[in-house]
Scaffold this active site. Structure first.
Site, PDB file in Angstrom:
ATOM      1  N   CYS A  57      -2.279  13.886 -13.460  1.00 25.77           N
ATOM      2  CA  CYS A  57      -2.912  12.664 -12.963  1.00 25.77           C
ATOM      3  C   CYS A  57      -4.361  12.909 -12.544  1.00 25.77           C
ATOM      4  CB  CYS A  57      -2.111  12.138 -11.772  1.00 25.77           C
ATOM      5  SG  CYS A  57      -2.897  10.756 -10.929  1.00 25.77           S
ATOM      6  N   TRP A  90       7.965  10.198 -11.003  1.00 29.00           N
ATOM      7  CA  TRP A  90       7.630  11.623 -11.032  1.00 29.00           C
ATOM      8  C   TRP A  90       8.799  12.472 -10.546  1.00 29.00           C
ATOM      9  CZ3 TRP A  90       3.247  12.826 -13.426  1.00 29.00           C
ATOM     10  CH2 TRP A  90       2.169  11.937 -13.410  1.00 29.00           C
ATOM     11  N   ARG A 126       4.212   0.917  -6.076  1.00 31.56           N
ATOM     12  CA  ARG A 126       4.444   1.937  -7.105  1.00 31.56           C
ATOM     13  C   ARG A 126       4.520   3.320  -6.467  1.00 31.56           C
ATOM     14  NH1 ARG A 126       4.409   1.127 -12.093  1.00 31.56           N
ATOM     15  NH2 ARG A 126       3.581   3.191 -12.552  1.00 31.56           N
ATOM     16  N   PHE A 127       5.257   4.221  -7.118  1.00 30.43           N
ATOM     17  CA  PHE A 127       5.448   5.581  -6.609  1.00 30.43           C
ATOM     18  C   PHE A 127       4.396   6.505  -7.223  1.00 30.43           C
ATOM     19  CE2 PHE A 127       9.801   3.708  -7.160  1.00 30.43           C
ATOM     20  CZ  PHE A 127       9.986   3.361  -5.833  1.00 30.43           C
ATOM     21  N   THR A 128       3.226   6.519  -6.623  1.00 26.94           N
ATOM     22  CA  THR A 128       2.087   7.212  -7.225  1.00 26.94           C
ATOM     23  C   THR A 128       1.789   8.541  -6.523  1.00 26.94           C
ATOM     24  OG1 THR A 128       0.565   6.007  -5.765  1.00 26.94           O
ATOM     25  CG2 THR A 128       1.003   5.049  -7.942  1.00 26.94           C
ATOM     26  N   VAL A 129       1.094   9.399  -7.242  1.00 28.43           N
ATOM     27  CA  VAL A 129       0.465  10.587  -6.667  1.00 28.43           C
ATOM     28  C   VAL A 129      -1.036  10.318  -6.612  1.00 28.43           C
ATOM     29  CG1 VAL A 129       2.166  12.317  -7.334  1.00 28.43           C
ATOM     30  CG2 VAL A 129       0.455  11.615  -9.010  1.00 28.43           C
ATOM     31  N   SER A 145      -6.360   8.345  -3.407  1.00 27.08           N
ATOM     32  CA  SER A 145      -7.097   9.603  -3.649  1.00 27.08           C
ATOM     33  C   SER A 145      -8.539   9.550  -3.169  1.00 27.08           C
ATOM     34  CB  SER A 145      -7.055   9.955  -5.136  1.00 27.08           C
ATOM     35  OG  SER A 145      -7.759   9.000  -5.916  1.00 27.08           O
TER      36      SER A 145
END
Length: 321
Positions: A57, A90, A126-129, A145
């Site tokens: 990502c 993920w 949403r399940f984000t990094v 981020s």
């Protein structure tokens, strides 16, 4: 968290919401707390926080680069998820033992989504990094981020040696210019490649892809004869652009149909800038994993690539200096 509820709308990138004209719109991040140097709900402490990221990502890799530049490795441990993001989002290595992926050392979660529900049982985003996690309060501090890199830039300075504390990717005298560049680079390059790649109408795709290359042309002019975008020094503007450019030839050029030109043949100044950062600064090279990058995009995004066949090129992934 209901076991029977369908969470694939939050997990599966192929089920992203599109606009009526077939264009892609990215959802905003949900957890937006800040780490303060001493006080507040989230004070800066060694080994209190944990960073969950994917090498694949670009947004997450911003945080890895900044963590390395600031020398925060001993203060903020990191866990890498597998690049193969499926209907559950993920996965950790316990669910998908991919080379370079880790198990969740805190809760032995199988997928990142479990951390989101631990932080908020009613979470609907949403399940984000990336995810910046607080081990004391068992919750997510921040999953945006652009904010995490600024937290890393300043919030832990009191815990760092003076040389590391002095590293400043967002210097006050350049902030206005950095913010201005970040704004259009985000819209037309960082997110622009996604707008092109996920467009489901010809009109939306062409609008996005031409915008990408107009901005690359502009960046080529800005970087001609220069090592950095702004102020003859490394800033967050370079970090934010780098994570897209390093992925451009391996995935965005082909997979996202951003194929008017590639970087290595079409943009000599951008290519030189990228190669210099990669080959001379360990923060950039050590956080770039081309295997994770290629596998994630080609394997995970089945709406674009239903066969999940992963492209082998370009060769090399990045040219030598």
């Amino acid at each position: 968290m209901s076991a029977s509820k369908d969470h694939t709308l939050q997990s599966d990138i192929g089920k992203m919401t599109l606009e009526a004209d077939g264009s892609f719109k990215r959802a905003a991040s949900s957890f937006r707390n800040w780490i303060q140097s001493k006080d507040g709900q989230f004070p800066a402490e060694k080994d209190r926080y944990h960073l969950y990221v994917s090498y694949a990502c670009p947004w997450a890799t911003r945080t890895l680069i900044t963590r390395k530049l600031k020398g925060l490795e001993d203060i903020i441990p990191v866990t890498i998820v597998s690049p193969r993001m499926g209907e559950n989002g993920w996965p950790f290595a316990s669910a998908d033992p991919f080379p370079g992926a880790n198990v969740d050392p805190l809760y032995n979660s199988q997928h990142l989504k479990e951390l989101y529900f631990k932080a908020d049982p009613d979470y609907s985003g949403r399940f984000t990094v990336p995810v910046l996690w607080d081990k004391k309060q068992h919750t997510i501090v921040n999953n945006e981020s652009s904010e995490i890199i600024r937290i890393f830039n300043s919030s832990f300075n009191d815990l760092l040696p003076s040389a590391n504390a002095a590293v400043d990717i967002y210097p006050e005298e350049l902030r206005k210019e950095i913010d201005e560049v970040n704004s259009w680079v985000y819209d037309t390059v960082n997110n622009g490649v996604y707008k092109a790649g996920f467009a489901v109408s010809q009109e939306a795709y062409e609008k996005a892809v031409y915008s990408v290359f107009e901005s690359l042309d502009r960046l080529e002019e800005m970087l001609t004869g220069k090592d950095y975008l702004i102020g003859d020094r490394l800033t967050e503007a370079d970090i934010r652009l780098f994570v897209t450019i390093i992925r451009f030839d391996p995935v965005y050029h082909g997979h996202f149909k951003c194929n008017i030109r590639d970087i290595r043949h079409g943009y000599p100044a951008i290519n030189r800038w990228m190669k210099k950062l990669y080959w001379t600064n360990p923060a950039f090279q050590s956080t770039t994993n081309f295997q994770h990058i290629k596998v994630h995009y080609y394997w995970s995004q089945t709406k674009i690539n239903p066969t999940r066949v992963v492209a082998v090129g370009p060769n090399p992934d990045i040219e030598p200096m």
